[in-house]
Motif scaffolding. Sequence first.
Motif, PDB file in Angstrom:
ATOM      1  N   ARG A  20       0.809  -1.209   0.000  1.00  0.00           N
ATOM      2  CA  ARG A  20       0.000   0.000   0.000  1.00  0.00           C
ATOM      3  C   ARG A  20       0.851   1.272   0.000  1.00  0.00           C
ATOM      4  O   ARG A  20       0.388   2.344  -0.390  1.00  0.00           O
ATOM      5  N   ARG A  25      -4.237   7.409  -1.183  1.00  0.00           N
ATOM      6  CA  ARG A  25      -5.696   7.261  -1.190  1.00  0.00           C
ATOM      7  C   ARG A  25      -6.295   8.568  -0.715  1.00  0.00           C
ATOM      8  O   ARG A  25      -5.999   9.030   0.381  1.00  0.00           O
ATOM      9  N   VAL A  32     -13.565   7.756  -3.684  1.00  0.00           N
ATOM     10  CA  VAL A  32     -12.237   7.420  -3.198  1.00  0.00           C
ATOM     11  C   VAL A  32     -11.346   7.403  -4.431  1.00  0.00           C
ATOM     12  O   VAL A  32     -11.635   6.722  -5.407  1.00  0.00           O
ATOM     13  N   VAL A  34      -7.498   6.776  -5.967  1.00  0.00           N
ATOM     14  CA  VAL A  34      -6.243   6.085  -5.706  1.00  0.00           C
ATOM     15  C   VAL A  34      -5.232   6.529  -6.752  1.00  0.00           C
ATOM     16  O   VAL A  34      -5.530   6.534  -7.941  1.00  0.00           O
ATOM     17  N   LEU A  75     -12.466  -0.062  -2.214  1.00  0.00           N
ATOM     18  CA  LEU A  75     -11.182  -0.628  -2.621  1.00  0.00           C
ATOM     19  C   LEU A  75     -10.959  -2.020  -2.064  1.00  0.00           C
ATOM     20  O   LEU A  75     -10.015  -2.700  -2.435  1.00  0.00           O
ATOM     21  N   THR A 110      -5.610   0.639   6.867  1.00  0.00           N
ATOM     22  CA  THR A 110      -5.710   2.092   6.765  1.00  0.00           C
ATOM     23  C   THR A 110      -4.524   2.730   7.437  1.00  0.00           C
ATOM     24  O   THR A 110      -3.913   2.164   8.341  1.00  0.00           O
ATOM     25  N   GLU A 114      -6.779   8.382   7.405  1.00  0.00           N
ATOM     26  CA  GLU A 114      -7.595   7.951   6.275  1.00  0.00           C
ATOM     27  C   GLU A 114      -8.988   7.624   6.738  1.00  0.00           C
ATOM     28  O   GLU A 114      -9.160   6.966   7.753  1.00  0.00           O
TER      29      GLU A 114
END
Length: 115
Positions: A20, A25, A32, A34, A75, A110, A114
Amino acid sequence: MTAHDHEVRYEEQEWGTVPRDGFARHATAEEVRVEGLCPRCQGPYVSAYRRGFAVVGSKGLFSRNRAEEPPPDPLSGAVHICACGHPHPGQPDALPFVGCGAQWRIETGTRTGEP
């Protein structure tokens, strides 16, 4: 930062789950977004997912006592496909996007701050 490799031949290739850390994000109430780099060709990747609308009310006995659940993260489990915008050698003409053919998932979890 690695440069976008424009010479990577188009090939539908599954990359599994990628860290990640390479993706940002950005969440709003509506979507959302990305952003990051394709793990195969290192081209720019941007994708926006519209959030669903939560059900405002419910019917039935004790409906007012039910806790509202947040909508699921769009996601979670999503497959991302390279759409770097560069026509890589060997890419078929009939595709709805332009990229190297890589497909991946982004590791879940997360970060602080976020939604």
